[in-house]
Structure formats: C-alpha cells, structure tokens
Write an enzyme that holds these catalytic residues in place. Sequence first.
Site, short mmCIF file in Angstrom:
data_model
loop_
_atom_site.label_atom_id
_atom_site.label_comp_id
_atom_site.label_asym_id
_atom_site.label_seq_id
_atom_site.Cartn_x
_atom_site.Cartn_y
_atom_site.Cartn_z
N THR A 126 0.83 -1.21 0.00
CA THR A 126 0.00 0.00 0.00
C THR A 126 0.86 1.25 0.00
O THR A 126 1.99 1.24 0.50
CB THR A 126 -0.90 -0.01 1.26
OG1 THR A 126 -1.46 1.29 1.45
CG2 THR A 126 -0.11 -0.34 2.53
N ASP A 127 0.29 2.34 -0.52
CA ASP A 127 1.02 3.61 -0.48
C ASP A 127 1.16 4.13 0.95
O ASP A 127 1.94 5.05 1.21
CB ASP A 127 0.33 4.67 -1.36
CG ASP A 127 -1.11 4.98 -0.97
OD1 ASP A 127 -1.64 4.33 -0.03
OD2 ASP A 127 -1.71 5.88 -1.60
N GLU A 128 0.39 3.55 1.88
CA GLU A 128 0.45 4.03 3.27
C GLU A 128 1.82 3.78 3.91
O GLU A 128 2.15 4.39 4.92
CB GLU A 128 -0.68 3.41 4.10
CG GLU A 128 -2.04 3.74 3.50
CD GLU A 128 -3.24 3.48 4.40
OE1 GLU A 128 -3.09 3.50 5.62
OE2 GLU A 128 -4.33 3.28 3.83
N TYR A 154 -1.36 -0.36 11.19
CA TYR A 154 -1.60 -1.02 9.90
C TYR A 154 -0.45 -0.77 8.94
O TYR A 154 0.16 -1.71 8.40
CB TYR A 154 -2.93 -0.54 9.28
CG TYR A 154 -3.05 -0.86 7.80
CD1 TYR A 154 -3.19 -2.17 7.36
CD2 TYR A 154 -3.01 0.16 6.84
CE1 TYR A 154 -3.28 -2.46 6.00
CE2 TYR A 154 -3.11 -0.12 5.49
CZ TYR A 154 -3.24 -1.44 5.06
OH TYR A 154 -3.31 -1.72 3.72
N LYS A 158 2.41 -3.32 7.25
CA LYS A 158 2.60 -3.52 5.81
C LYS A 158 4.05 -3.18 5.40
O LYS A 158 4.65 -3.87 4.57
CB LYS A 158 1.62 -2.66 5.01
CG LYS A 158 0.15 -3.04 5.16
CD LYS A 158 -0.19 -4.42 4.61
CE LYS A 158 -0.14 -4.49 3.09
NZ LYS A 158 -0.61 -5.82 2.61
#
Length: 340
Positions: A126-128, A154, A158
């Site tokens: 994810t870009d997060e 979260y 990741k």
Amino acid sequence: MTKVLITGGAGFIGSNFVFHMLENHPDYELVVVDLLTYAGNLETLKDVLDRPNVHFYKADIADREAIFELFENERPDTVVNFAAESHVDRSIEDPGIFLRSNIIGTQTLMDACRKYGIGRYHQVSTDEVYGDLPLDRPDLFFTEETPLHTSSPYSASKASADLLVQAYHRTYGLPVTISRCSNNYGPYHFPEKLIPLIISRALADESLPVYGTGENVRDWLYVRDHCTAIDRIIHDGRVGEVYNIGGHNERTNLQVVKTVLKELGKPESLITFVKDRAGHDMRYAIDPAKMMRELGWEPTTTFDEGIKKTVKWYLENEEWWKNIISGDYQQYYEKMYANR
Ligand code: NAD
Ligand code: TYD
C-alpha cells in the site's frame, strides 16, 4: 504460468482479482486461500467456486503447518498475497492481529515458496507505507524511492512485510515483486471503509461520519485498474522491483462524500463532522510513472465513472452488503463511533 495461489481472495481486492484472472486467463488454475475473517465473504465468490480451475481453501496464512501442506498438495508457480488485516481504525484499537497476519503471514508464505520453489512471489502492499504528504505541497508525490515512514499500526505492519520481502529476495534469491497502491474502491468493498460506508448509510438516511475537517486527501483507484496492474507485474515486472500503482485521482474526503451524495440524490445535511482519527495521514498521492513507462499500464476508469459504477453496484447488490451490516458489523459501528 499455470497455477496462481491468491491469498485473501474472499476479500475486496482479492475477489476482484479472482474475477479478473478468470476473465483474462481462463486457462490458469487458481488456488484461493482465505481465513474468512470478518472481512472475508465466501458469498462474493459463489458464482466461481464450482469451476474446475478454482480451488478454495479456508486457511490462515500465518499457520505454518496448513500453508506448507497446501503448497505440498497444490505446488503453485505464482503467489499473489492480498491476505491482510486492512482497516486502519481497527489497527488503532488492536494492533496484534495486524502483526500476525500481515507480517508473520507474509514470512510463512515466503518460507513455503522457498521450500517448494516458485516462479514469482508478489506482495500486494500500500502507499500508506510512505506515510503522508503535506497538503500545501501539491507538487510532491510518492515514488518507489520515497523512504518508508509509517503512521498507523496497519501501515507499520505492511511496511515491515515489504522489508521482509526485499530481504528474502536479497538473502535467498526469492523471485519477488511488490506493488504499492493507492486507495481502491468498487464492488465488494467492505462497508467499514469510507466509500461503501457512505453509500450504505446515506441510503438509510443515516448521519455520515467525516473525520476531522474532511480535508484529508486520498488518491482513488477503481479496483479493476489495480487488478490489471498486478496482472502486468506478475507477468512482465522485473524481479526484485517495487511498483507504485495509482491514477492521479486525488480528492478530499469531503469531495468524495459529496460526489457520492450527488450520485445517490441524498442531501449534504447528512454529513456530520466527528472526532479525527488518531495519527490521521493528511495526503496520499502516487506517482505511477514507473508502471506506465516499464509496463505500459494506465488506469482506464476515471473517478466520476468509477463512482457511478460503484453506486450502481451497491444499489443492485443490496443483499450482499445488507447481510454484512445486519450482523456483527452493527456492534462494530456502535463501538468504533460511540466516542466520536
Ligand atoms: P479486505 O480486508 O477486504 O480483505 C482481506 C482478506 O484477507 C479477507 O478476505 C480476509 O478474510 C483475508 N485474511 C485476513 N487475514 C488473513 C489470514 N491471516 N489468512 C488468510 N486470509 C486472511 O482487504 P482489501 O481491501 O481487499 O486489501 C487487500 C490487500 O490490498 C491488503 O494486503 C491491503 O493491505 C492491500 N491494499 C488495499 C488497499 C485498499 O484501498 N483497500 C489499497 C492498497 C493496498
Ligand atoms: P478508509 O476508507 O478507512 O481508508 P484509509 O484509511 O486506508 O485511507 O478512509 C479513507 C479516508 O476517509 C481517511 O482519510 C479516513 C476517512 N474516513 C472518514 O472520514 N470517516 C469514516 O467513517 C471512515 C471509515 C474514514
């Protein structure tokens, strides 16, 4: 390529990827693995489970014995790992399960790949993992070289998984790729996430909780465009590489909510500003130039078209999401939003 193991295939993006693969590679065998947590729904896959080239297993990707046995029996040549705990708000309440599924689960899958041999292990990230960008610098975007700098349990889980994937490539020569995508939306999106939450609550004329001032920006991608990108990466992506996936569709949360309300013909008076999310990331924005340059990928669905398609889907598939929101979800909503 003949046999693709898809983890998290009963979730939002994983199920859309199963449909994408069946439509675009009907000769492939798909081994779908999912623990069927609160977010996994076998109902989503009901039309394809009986196909001879779809094999479904209910299993935990962090359960070593179960995963090794599955590899022993199925011998996949490609793994695409979607399985994860995926909701930031839940990770703030209870991080432990995020570490187990997202990090140990990734390690377990890669250990099985090392033991049984694999053509490609693909990690859906994810870009997060890049943290956030300031609102007053619209010239900045996340590239594959942006340092990892996480905000939530979260995103930290990741990012940890991404680092492990890169370590398994460098140390053991595992043929890996990683993709980091922006916010997805579309059919089968679990109604705890912003867009389906707004659709389902607006249809019931219920208040729409917008965190903080609603100025946070997300970069929205229609889920099937994400699936096309992953398909390109597992076939033509370079081993060891990271690919950012996004479509330059930045919107503030307030713009998103207003667009959905307009599409539904519901009033903006339903919007209610509530207490902000802890550690709330301000802006995500992907630079997808590498995907476009190396793999010739670009998204085909604009935000306006995608929202129209998504709203139509939720209107035509009420049973799917009403089943979800009538169950445990009710207690989740009351608990999560009680003090906001
Ligand atoms: P989701 O929560 O809808 O689905 C996750 C699926 O994984 C569920 O079916 C769940 O049952 C399954 N699962 C969870 N833990 C498991 C475990 N231990 N073993 C086996 N199965 C397990 O999530 P999603 O939105 O479809 O996201 C899929 C992947 O894409 C995740 O890895 C997420 O981090 C990533 N991602 C999501 C977005 C987004 O906007 N939704 C954007 C970028 C990346
Ligand atoms: P979400 O769908 O949870 O995705 P992510 O946190 O991965 O970006 O949230 C999207 C944006 O919407 C995020 O800025 C938080 C905000 N949001 C609300 O304002 N209200 C809500 O009820 C939810 C679930 C999210």
